[in-house]
Design a protein around this motif. Sequence first.
Motif, PDB file in Angstrom:
ATOM      1  N   ALA A 352     -24.130  -5.048  32.430  1.00 32.29           N
ATOM      2  CA  ALA A 352     -24.056  -6.128  31.611  1.00 32.29           C
ATOM      3  C   ALA A 352     -25.143  -5.737  30.249  1.00 32.29           C
ATOM      4  N   HIS A 353     -26.087  -5.035  30.723  1.00 29.70           N
ATOM      5  CA  HIS A 353     -27.082  -4.524  29.679  1.00 29.70           C
ATOM      6  C   HIS A 353     -26.230  -3.550  28.697  1.00 29.70           C
ATOM      7  N   LYS A 354     -25.743  -2.388  29.286  1.00 27.41           N
ATOM      8  CA  LYS A 354     -24.915  -1.451  28.498  1.00 27.41           C
ATOM      9  C   LYS A 354     -23.852  -2.062  27.943  1.00 27.41           C
ATOM     10  N   ASP A 355     -23.197  -3.391  28.190  1.00 24.50           N
ATOM     11  CA  ASP A 355     -22.250  -3.720  27.246  1.00 24.50           C
ATOM     12  C   ASP A 355     -22.667  -4.355  26.308  1.00 24.50           C
ATOM     13  N   HIS A 356     -23.808  -5.105  26.460  1.00 26.01           N
ATOM     14  CA  HIS A 356     -24.612  -5.853  25.263  1.00 26.01           C
ATOM     15  C   HIS A 356     -24.934  -4.910  24.096  1.00 26.01           C
ATOM     16  N   GLU A 357     -25.512  -3.538  24.446  1.00 28.91           N
ATOM     17  CA  GLU A 357     -25.875  -2.568  23.752  1.00 28.91           C
ATOM     18  C   GLU A 357     -24.633  -1.809  22.923  1.00 28.91           C
ATOM     19  N   ASN A 358     -23.667  -1.744  23.778  1.00 26.66           N
ATOM     20  CA  ASN A 358     -22.483  -1.007  23.253  1.00 26.66           C
ATOM     21  C   ASN A 358     -21.665  -2.261  22.032  1.00 26.66           C
ATOM     22  N   HIS A 359     -21.831  -3.332  22.491  1.00 28.27           N
ATOM     23  CA  HIS A 359     -21.473  -4.413  21.374  1.00 28.27           C
ATOM     24  C   HIS A 359     -22.146  -4.363  20.013  1.00 28.27           C
ATOM     25  N   GLN A 360     -23.166  -4.282  20.140  1.00 33.54           N
ATOM     26  CA  GLN A 360     -24.315  -4.365  18.985  1.00 33.54           C
ATOM     27  C   GLN A 360     -23.876  -3.093  18.273  1.00 33.54           C
ATOM     28  N   LEU A 361     -23.910  -1.768  18.851  1.00 33.64           N
ATOM     29  CA  LEU A 361     -23.590  -0.418  18.122  1.00 33.64           C
ATOM     30  C   LEU A 361     -22.280  -0.816  17.631  1.00 33.64           C
ATOM     31  N   LEU A 362     -21.326  -1.164  18.221  1.00 32.37           N
ATOM     32  CA  LEU A 362     -20.019  -1.205  17.573  1.00 32.37           C
ATOM     33  C   LEU A 362     -19.931  -2.089  16.391  1.00 32.37           C
ATOM     34  N   GLU A 363     -20.688  -3.165  16.461  1.00 40.71           N
ATOM     35  CA  GLU A 363     -20.778  -3.902  15.301  1.00 40.71           C
ATOM     36  C   GLU A 363     -21.505  -3.294  13.990  1.00 40.71           C
ATOM     37  N   ARG A 364     -22.401  -2.498  14.285  1.00 40.43           N
ATOM     38  CA  ARG A 364     -23.164  -1.497  13.188  1.00 40.43           C
ATOM     39  C   ARG A 364     -21.859  -0.556  12.892  1.00 40.43           C
ATOM     40  N   LEU A 365     -21.394   0.234  13.678  1.00 41.27           N
ATOM     41  CA  LEU A 365     -20.531   1.108  13.359  1.00 41.27           C
ATOM     42  C   LEU A 365     -19.259   0.566  12.581  1.00 41.27           C
ATOM     43  N   GLU A 366     -18.783  -0.599  12.566  1.00 45.86           N
ATOM     44  CA  GLU A 366     -17.715  -1.187  11.961  1.00 45.86           C
ATOM     45  C   GLU A 366     -18.255  -1.527  10.633  1.00 45.86           C
ATOM     46  N   SER A 367     -19.594  -1.870  10.613  1.00 42.17           N
ATOM     47  CA  SER A 367     -20.133  -2.369   9.225  1.00 42.17           C
ATOM     48  C   SER A 367     -20.042  -1.097   8.457  1.00 42.17           C
ATOM     49  N   VAL A 368     -20.744   0.035   8.977  1.00 44.25           N
ATOM     50  CA  VAL A 368     -20.716   1.277   8.265  1.00 44.25           C
ATOM     51  C   VAL A 368     -19.426   1.589   7.711  1.00 44.25           C
ATOM     52  N   MET A 369     -18.600   1.718   8.727  1.00 47.25           N
ATOM     53  CA  MET A 369     -17.064   2.244   8.347  1.00 47.25           C
ATOM     54  C   MET A 369     -16.436   1.234   7.244  1.00 47.25           C
ATOM     55  N   ALA A 370     -16.750   0.106   7.112  1.00 46.21           N
ATOM     56  CA  ALA A 370     -16.099  -0.898   6.228  1.00 46.21           C
ATOM     57  C   ALA A 370     -16.507  -0.735   4.980  1.00 46.21           C
ATOM     58  N   ALA A 371     -17.958  -0.452   4.783  1.00 50.36           N
ATOM     59  CA  ALA A 371     -18.725  -0.241   3.645  1.00 50.36           C
ATOM     60  C   ALA A 371     -18.486   1.144   3.014  1.00 50.36           C
ATOM     61  N   ALA A 372     -18.077   2.082   3.924  1.00 49.44           N
ATOM     62  CA  ALA A 372     -17.825   3.472   3.364  1.00 49.44           C
ATOM     63  C   ALA A 372     -16.657   3.473   2.173  1.00 49.44           C
ATOM     64  N   PRO A 373     -17.024   4.363   1.209  1.00 51.29           N
ATOM     65  CA  PRO A 373     -15.758   4.529   0.176  1.00 51.29           C
ATOM     66  C   PRO A 373     -14.796   5.431   0.455  1.00 51.29           C
ATOM     67  N   LEU A 374     -14.771   6.135   1.631  1.00 48.40           N
ATOM     68  CA  LEU A 374     -13.713   7.036   2.056  1.00 48.40           C
ATOM     69  C   LEU A 374     -13.327   6.494   3.436  1.00 48.40           C
ATOM     70  N   GLY A 375     -11.962   7.219   3.299  1.00 48.30           N
ATOM     71  CA  GLY A 375     -11.264   6.879   4.731  1.00 48.30           C
ATOM     72  C   GLY A 375     -11.896   7.585   5.885  1.00 48.30           C
ATOM     73  N   LEU A 376     -12.152   6.711   6.820  1.00 46.34           N
ATOM     74  CA  LEU A 376     -12.886   7.178   8.320  1.00 46.34           C
ATOM     75  C   LEU A 376     -11.867   6.827   9.273  1.00 46.34           C
ATOM     76  N   ALA A 377     -11.761   7.798  10.192  1.00 43.74           N
ATOM     77  CA  ALA A 377     -11.026   7.748  11.530  1.00 43.74           C
ATOM     78  C   ALA A 377     -11.753   8.442  12.523  1.00 43.74           C
ATOM     79  N   PHE A 378     -11.611   7.754  13.859  1.00 42.81           N
ATOM     80  CA  PHE A 378     -11.789   8.818  14.985  1.00 42.81           C
ATOM     81  C   PHE A 378     -10.443   8.990  15.778  1.00 42.81           C
ATOM     82  N   LEU A 379     -10.348  10.350  16.349  1.00 43.15           N
ATOM     83  CA  LEU A 379      -9.382  10.590  16.953  1.00 43.15           C
ATOM     84  C   LEU A 379      -9.667  11.324  18.343  1.00 43.15           C
ATOM     85  N   ARG A 380      -8.755  11.122  19.357  1.00 44.04           N
ATOM     86  CA  ARG A 380      -8.791  11.652  20.488  1.00 44.04           C
ATOM     87  C   ARG A 380      -7.470  12.162  21.047  1.00 44.04           C
ATOM     88  N   GLU A 381      -7.327  13.347  21.395  1.00 45.15           N
ATOM     89  CA  GLU A 381      -5.814  13.744  21.823  1.00 45.15           C
ATOM     90  C   GLU A 381      -5.045  13.790  20.443  1.00 45.15           C
TER      91      GLU A 381
END
Length: 657
Positions: A352-381
């Motif tokens: 529960a604690h880790k899920d709360h931290e991940n949710h906050q981190l994901l919100e910050r990451l999405e804010s940074v990506m949305a404000a970035a002037p470049l196209g950003l993407a994460f890829l796996r495989e």
Amino acid sequence: MGALLAGVLATALISGLLVRDAERETEARARQVVLQDAVHSAAALSRRLMERQRSLWVAAQTLPEPARWDASSGAHPGLAVLFDEVVVADPQGQLFSARAEDRPLQALLPRQPGFLTTVQASRPMVWVLPRDTTSVPRSGAATAPLATVFTQPVLRDGRVQAVLVGIIWLRRTGLMSDVVEPGPDFGEGAISQLLAITDNQGRRLVDGALATGTTQAAPSVWLSVAMRQWRDQGSPVESDGLVWSDGDQIVVAAGIPGPDWVIWRAYSRAAMMAPLDALRVRSLRWALGTWAGLSLVLLLYLGWQLSPLAQLERRVVALLDGDQAPQDGWPVARGEIGALSATLHSVALALAHKDHENHQLLERLESVMAAAPLGLAFLREDRLTLVNAELARLLGYAPSELRGLPARLLLADVGDADRMLGAIQAALREGRAYVGEHSFLRQQGNTFWGQLHASEVRPGQPEAGMVWTLSDITAQVQSRHQLEWSATHDALTGLLNRRGFQERMERFIEGRLRRPTALLVIDLDHFKPINDSEGHQAGDAMLQAVAGALNDGVRVSDAVGRLGGDEFAVLLEGCPPQWAQRLAHKLLERVQAVQVPWNGRQLQVSASIGLAMWEDRLGSVASWTHQADLACYEAKRAGRANVQASAAEPVGEALPG
């Protein structure tokens, strides 16, 4: 109850499998031991036969005149030890000795195939006298046993002068003593016994001794069945041994090369497996008794221990559904279930604690990506897992449509996609980021040039994925291409300029493929008066019109350039001399046909064309161009409006258009 029953069955099954494996291993080991025993006996008997054969050969080398041969045991003590009798016969089978007891043998020798083979083929033989012909009396016996006969040719001057004959009465000397005589394995409980020694026809030379408790009829039956199968296989005499099975009995046979004898042995599977069968019964009884006692105790203990398990199961389901707070509703118990409940409680709080931290981190990451002037993407495989709005805008997709999309589908060229992905992987393996320019495909079907930057999320851990940044550099690429084009092309006519044309000629000279190639240097006639009378704009219009006529009159693979002023050049690759001259005349006609309307007049020019074919002796662009210039000057001196070839090329007749 199912677990207890499974335990009982598993114990019984494992016990049965272990005993069965022990039976198989024991049988295989016993079979191998008996087979090796037969093989070793055969090998030992074979060595004895070879020793005796060699002793006869040594004696034959030192044999005096056959008439002087002394057959007494004192004359040749070595042979007397190895053989029961030693005689010398002539090639017709007549013995040189005159003893009366040897006369029956003298009557038999000429009729024996082994003796005849020794005389005719001049080679030693080992053979057996049949029982009905070995009636030589010995020590008052009514009939003699079978005899093994060794024959050795005595050669003089390449011919058989005599035959040295050694005789061993079977089972009378030590030849087969350790093979035939009963050993320690013939006592009570013995698993193997000697059945017989036979020749390659299956005739018995020696009968084996009987094991304790075995009748004479049983080994005969075993041997008959095995010999029937042996004959079906072609009566092989195998020194490595053969094995046959018949019910409870297993018979092995080992061959003796040379005389082609076979040693037969047998062993009983039932006698060998009796202790293991008893062990199987005892182990099953003990297993069933032990599990019967433990079952009652285990059932009582499980009933007491598992009572809180249902409550714990309901709490875990509620944790997965999110219907209850992480700290509430956990059962209190002892033992393993109590420890499991406490552990799951701690895990639930940590998650529960880790899920709360991940949710906050994901919100910050999405804010940074949305404000970035470049196209950003994460890829796996090589698939997009997270993208920002700018990347979706560049590619013409909605962000949800890009998630899970293979990266190769973003490239305009499939081949370029494979090369790009390979280059990215190579750069990441070397520990550096990848930077490259590629043509990307939008969802609407149009393309744009983008600069891609790729790096690992965690260096050295490719399974963690990659981070891509993408920017639109279409304007920069087009500007760069325009600059590159301007550096090699004439701005007025759009043709290659002098630099670009010379680079094209140098690429041809440096290439390995040497095809007939012509260079045309074209200088316009009467162009200067147009410039002087009508002005530079009229001259520029004429130059553009002539450039278009030249460019339209050659192949796509040919090169047309403006070297400067009113001087043009054409490079004709893969064009023989006669075709080059024909094309030069056609270009002359096209230039003469150009008309530029200007101030109510039709402006026209003609041209002087110099032609030079490439030759290896020229060696450089400058020399080749000089040859074409000389030909062009010659065309002007010849009255202009004509085509002249260089001195190395014959001009020939002017070709009609």
